[in-house]
Each structure stands twice: as structure tokens, then as C-alpha cells.
Design a protein around this motif. Structure first.
Motif, short mmCIF file in Angstrom:
data_model
loop_
_atom_site.label_atom_id
_atom_site.label_comp_id
_atom_site.label_asym_id
_atom_site.label_seq_id
_atom_site.Cartn_x
_atom_site.Cartn_y
_atom_site.Cartn_z
N GLU A 13 3.15 6.03 -5.78
CA GLU A 13 3.01 6.07 -7.24
C GLU A 13 1.75 6.82 -7.66
N LEU A 14 0.67 6.64 -6.88
CA LEU A 14 -0.61 7.26 -7.24
C LEU A 14 -0.81 8.62 -6.59
N HIS A 15 0.11 9.01 -5.71
CA HIS A 15 0.02 10.29 -5.01
C HIS A 15 -1.25 10.38 -4.16
N VAL A 16 -1.53 9.30 -3.44
CA VAL A 16 -2.66 9.27 -2.52
C VAL A 16 -2.16 8.73 -1.18
N HIS A 17 -3.05 8.71 -0.18
CA HIS A 17 -2.69 8.19 1.14
C HIS A 17 -2.75 6.66 1.11
N PRO A 18 -1.88 5.97 1.88
CA PRO A 18 -1.94 4.51 1.93
C PRO A 18 -3.30 3.98 2.36
N ASN A 19 -4.01 4.70 3.22
CA ASN A 19 -5.34 4.25 3.62
C ASN A 19 -6.30 4.24 2.44
N PRO B 57 0.82 -1.22 0.00
CA PRO B 57 0.00 0.00 0.00
C PRO B 57 0.86 1.27 0.00
N GLN B 58 1.98 1.23 0.72
CA GLN B 58 2.82 2.43 0.81
C GLN B 58 3.43 2.79 -0.55
N ARG B 59 4.00 1.79 -1.24
CA ARG B 59 4.59 2.07 -2.56
C ARG B 59 3.52 2.46 -3.57
N THR B 60 2.39 1.79 -3.52
CA THR B 60 1.29 2.13 -4.44
C THR B 60 0.82 3.55 -4.20
N ALA B 61 0.72 3.94 -2.93
CA ALA B 61 0.28 5.30 -2.60
C ALA B 61 1.25 6.34 -3.16
N VAL C 254 -5.45 3.60 -0.65
CA VAL C 254 -5.14 2.39 -1.42
C VAL C 254 -5.79 1.18 -0.77
N SER C 255 -5.67 1.04 0.54
CA SER C 255 -6.26 -0.11 1.23
C SER C 255 -7.76 -0.14 1.07
N TYR C 256 -8.39 1.02 1.12
CA TYR C 256 -9.85 1.09 0.94
C TYR C 256 -10.22 0.63 -0.46
N ARG C 257 -9.51 1.11 -1.47
CA ARG C 257 -9.85 0.74 -2.85
C ARG C 257 -9.65 -0.76 -3.09
N ILE C 258 -8.62 -1.34 -2.51
CA ILE C 258 -8.40 -2.78 -2.70
C ILE C 258 -9.55 -3.57 -2.07
N ARG C 259 -10.03 -3.12 -0.89
CA ARG C 259 -11.19 -3.81 -0.28
C ARG C 259 -12.41 -3.68 -1.18
#
Length: 440
Positions: free
Chosen positions: A394-400, A388-392, A402-407
């Protein structure tokens, strides 16, 4: 009444000089004709005429460049403003009439300049120009204007024969080279040593790293794609760009592509990266002249033997096909970088790929908003190995976020990404959408 010998002496001297000039002309004619039957070139003709007549002689190409000259200062004399200003119309007249033309002496010239067209078939391939010596030769050696005109015309005819022969030889050599290249590109994995012999004639060095590079002009590339009449010109630009950057490359033009077998540059920045850089430079050279052309470059895998050239060529074409099927034209694609896309390229029906992605991702595919936000996040999450941290970052968003979108992906698609099978299917579906250009 005494008889004077003077009246009869004058015509005798004139006859003697005319006979000498005719013999000189016949001797030069014979020597020139001999050059046509030997392995001579236009330089030999120019040197002979200059030596036997004392004139400065030059062969001018289609753009009035000096192709051959004797003595060496002949080109400088032609560049004299008094001469060059009047030479253009004379060249045009000689080409139009297919006959030699005399230009009255200019500047330091002691007599007329003669221009004769050099014909190869019906084409005026060049012009032969004779400039009289600044200081005339001694009386009996100097050709008069009519004989000089005849000699220049005959020398131009011999030059035409030589240039025509050179063209035939060059065309035959070019066709033989093309046939050898075709054999290497299409004869997959030959083991009879024939491919090695073909490659040896072309300069291929076995054991060294080579890659096959193809620069292809895609059909139906849009309004900016050059018309069919310009296709040859576009490909010639690509061929020239490759040959200029790598003079030792084995290059051929095939239909709508230029193919080259190139040795990978050594050292840092070499290998596949070096060939990729070469491909980018060649593509840029084409786009500089045709900025809207649909030009894609593909690079095949490493080939160290002649028998592997065909496989590398097939891979280069597959890389170009990948760019076309993706619906966009990256600057360069290397087959080694395609990964799982190699397998996806084997599926002929794109509808089957879309159906598979739809079955796996469900509403994520059918809903455009989900596809933009959730599928894009899922694809980046896979590229970042589920972090989530690396994805965040890359996407310039918060890690939370990313976790929400994956759920949400798991809820909408009915997937469990902590299960091996679901994770594999979802990642493959994302790759398919990437290939088809459905992921932003």
C-alpha cells in the motif's frame, strides 16, 4: 312622390346584427364566468373561446411556450415567421400596459391578432392570444374587432382567476406535504401509527429498504461558497437532481440542505451503494453549476418503517458532520461506513480528542516529521491487520521498511503493539487523527 323602404331597411339590418353580436358576447361572458366558479382549467377557457368565435386561441407562458391551444394547429400558426417576429414586442407592450393589444393581421390571418395579459395579482403570469380564422365566419356569427378585443380581455381575466386558484391550491398542497415530511424527520420512533399515516400520504412503502439522503451546503466553505442569495438556487438544483433521478422520492428543502427519503434500488448496484451513487450524482449536478460550493452528501442507515425515518435522517446528518469535522468534504459519506467515528462524533470538544491522541502517541503527534512518516505507516499497518507485506504494498516501500518504522513507533511512543491494550489505544488515537485530518 313614392316612398322607398330601402333607407329604413339598412339600419334595421345593422341593428339586428349588432344585437346578435351583443347577445353572443353576453352568452360567452356568462359561460366564461361559470368556468371560473367551476373546477376548470385554462384549457377549458381556450376551447370555449375558440368554439364560440371560430378563432385560434392559445395561452403563452413566460418564455412564450404554448401552455394551451385550440385548435391544435394554433401553436403552429404562432410559430409562423411572419407572426412570431412581431409577437415579442406586442407581448411586452401588453404586459407593460396591463391591457390587451391588437396586432394587424399577418400572413394568412383574416383580421387582427389580439394579445391580452393574464394577471395573477400584480404578476403577468401568461398571455392569451386570439388569432382570427383564416377564412372569416359567416357575417352574423363573426365578432367585430372591438367585441373580439373585449372577449379576449375577459377570457384573460378568467384565466388569471383559474391560475391564481391553482397556485393557491398548489401552495397549500406543498405546505401540507412539507409539514408531513417535517413530522417524519423530527418525530423519532413514533409508535402511535400517526407516522405510518403521514408516510402513506407521501408514498412511502413500508417493508421496503429506504435510506434518508441529505445534500447540505456547508456554511463558511471558503470563497467559492455561494452567497446567501444563491443558497436557494443551489438547493433547488439539488432538489431537481434528486427528483429527476428518482421521481418517487420524498423530497424537501430545509434551511441549508435538501433531504430525501429514497427507496434503495433493487438488484446489483442497489441497496446502500445505489443510494450512495444517487447522492454522488446529485452532488455532481450542483458542482457542475457551482464548482466551488462546499456541498456534502450524507446517507443514513436503512429504514423500513415510517418510525425509523427520523433515525435515518439523524444518521445522515451525522455523516455530514463527520465530513465537516474531518476538515475536508468527501463526495459522499454513509453513516454505516463511519465505524468508530460514530463514537468520536459524540465528543463535542475536539481538543479532548487531540489531547487523548497526544497522550497515547506522545512525540509522534508533536513532531511533524514523525507524524508524516511514522503515524501514517502505523495507520496503514492497522488497516492491513498488522501485515508488513500488505502495508508495504500500500505504501510502495519494502516490508523491512515497514517493520523498522513500527519498531520506531514503539520506541518513541513507549508502546508495545503486541499488547492488547496498547494496540487498542494506539489504533483509536490513529482514528482520531484521521478524523481531525492530522494524518496525511
Amino acid at each position: 312622390m313614392p316612398t322607398s323602404a330601402c333607407p329604413s331597411a339598412v339600419p334595421a339590418a345593422g341593428d339586428r346584427r349588432e344585437n346578435l353580436l351583443l347577445r353572443e358576447l353576453v352568452a360567452v361572458y356568462s359561460h366564461l364566468s361559470g368556468l371560473a366558479s367551476q373546477d376548470s382549467d385554462v384549457d377549458g377557457v381556450v376551447r370555449l373561446v375558440a368554439h364560440r368565435t371560430g378563432s385560434a386561441v392559445a395561452v403563452l407562458g413566460p418564455t412564450v411556450e404554448v401552455l394551451a391551444a385550440a385548435p391544435t394547429d394554433a401553436g403552429e400558426r404562432l410559430a409562423d415567421p411572419a407572426v412570431s417576429a412581431s409577437l415579442g414586442p406586442v407581448l411586452a407592450a401588453a404586459a407593460q400596459n396591463r391591457r390587451p393589444v391588437s396586432l394587424p393581421g399577418l400572413g394568412a390571418a383574416a383580421g387582427p391578432i389580439v394579445v391580452a395579459p393574464i394577471l395573477v395579482g400584480d404578476e403577468v403570469a401568461a398571455h392569451l392570444v386570439t388569432l382570427p380564422p383564416v377564412e372569416p365566419r359567416s357575417g352574423e356569427q363573426e365578432l367585430d374587432d372591438d367585441l373580439n378585443l373585449l372577449l379576449t380581455e375577459h377570457a384573460a381575466t378568467i384565466c388569471g382567476i383559474i391560475l391564481g386558484r391553482e397556485r393557491v391550491v398548489a401552495a397549500a398542497a406543498g405546505q401540507a406535504r412539507t409539514d408531513l415530511i417535517e413530522g417524519l424527520l423530527l418525530a423519532r420512533d413514533r409508535d402511535d401509527g400517526e407516522a405510518e399515516r403521514w408516510a402513506g400520504h407521501l408514498g412511502f412503502v413500508p417493508g421496503c429498504e429506504h435510506h434518508v439522503l441529505t445534500v447540505r451546503l456547508l456554511e463558511g466553505g471558503g470563497a467559492g461558497t455561494p452567497a446567501s442569495d444563491d443558497t436557494a438556487h443551489v438547493l433547488a438544483l439539488a432538489e431537481h437532481a434528486i427528483s429527476r433521478r428518482l421521481p418517487g422520492a420524498i423530497v424537501a428543502v430545509r434551511d441549508t440542505e435538501v433531504v430525501a427519503v429514497v427507496a434503495a434500488p433493487p438488484g446489483r448496484g442497489g441497496g446502500l451503494d445505489g443510494v450512495r451513487s444517487l447522492a454522488e450524482g446529485c452532488r455532481a449536478a450542483v458542482l457542475d453549476r457551482h464548482p466551488d460550493a462546499a456541498v456534502v452528501a450524507g446517507v443514513g442507515g436503512c429504514c423500513r418503517t415510517a418510525g425509523e425515518i427520523s433515525r435515518s435522517y439523524s444518521e445522515a446528518r451525522s455523516a455530514v458532520d463527520a465530513a465537516r469535522r474531518m476538515g475536508r468534504a468527501p463526495a459522499v459519506l454513509a453513516f454505516d461506513d463511519l465505524g468508530v467515528h460514530r463514537l468520536l462524533l459524540q465528543v463535542p470538544d475536539l481538543g479532548e480528542l487531540r489531547a487523548f491522541a497526544a497522550d497515547v502517541l506522545g512525540e509522534l503527534v508533536r513532531d511533524r516529521e514523525h507524524r508524516a512518516n511514522l503515524v501514517g505507516t502505523l495507520s496503514e499497518w492497522f488497516r492491513c491487520n498488522g501485515s508488513p507485506q500488505r502495508t508495504a504494498r500500500e505504501l510502495h516501500v519494502h516490508p523491512n521498511t515497514v517493520s523498522y518504522r513500527i519498531r520506531r513507533v514503539e520506541e518513541i511512543a513507549g508502546l508495545r503493539l503486541d499488547h492488547y491494550r496498547d494496540r487498542l489505544m494506539a489504533q483509536l488515537a490513529c482514528e482520531i487523527m484521521q478524523v481531525l485530518g492530522d494524518v496525511p
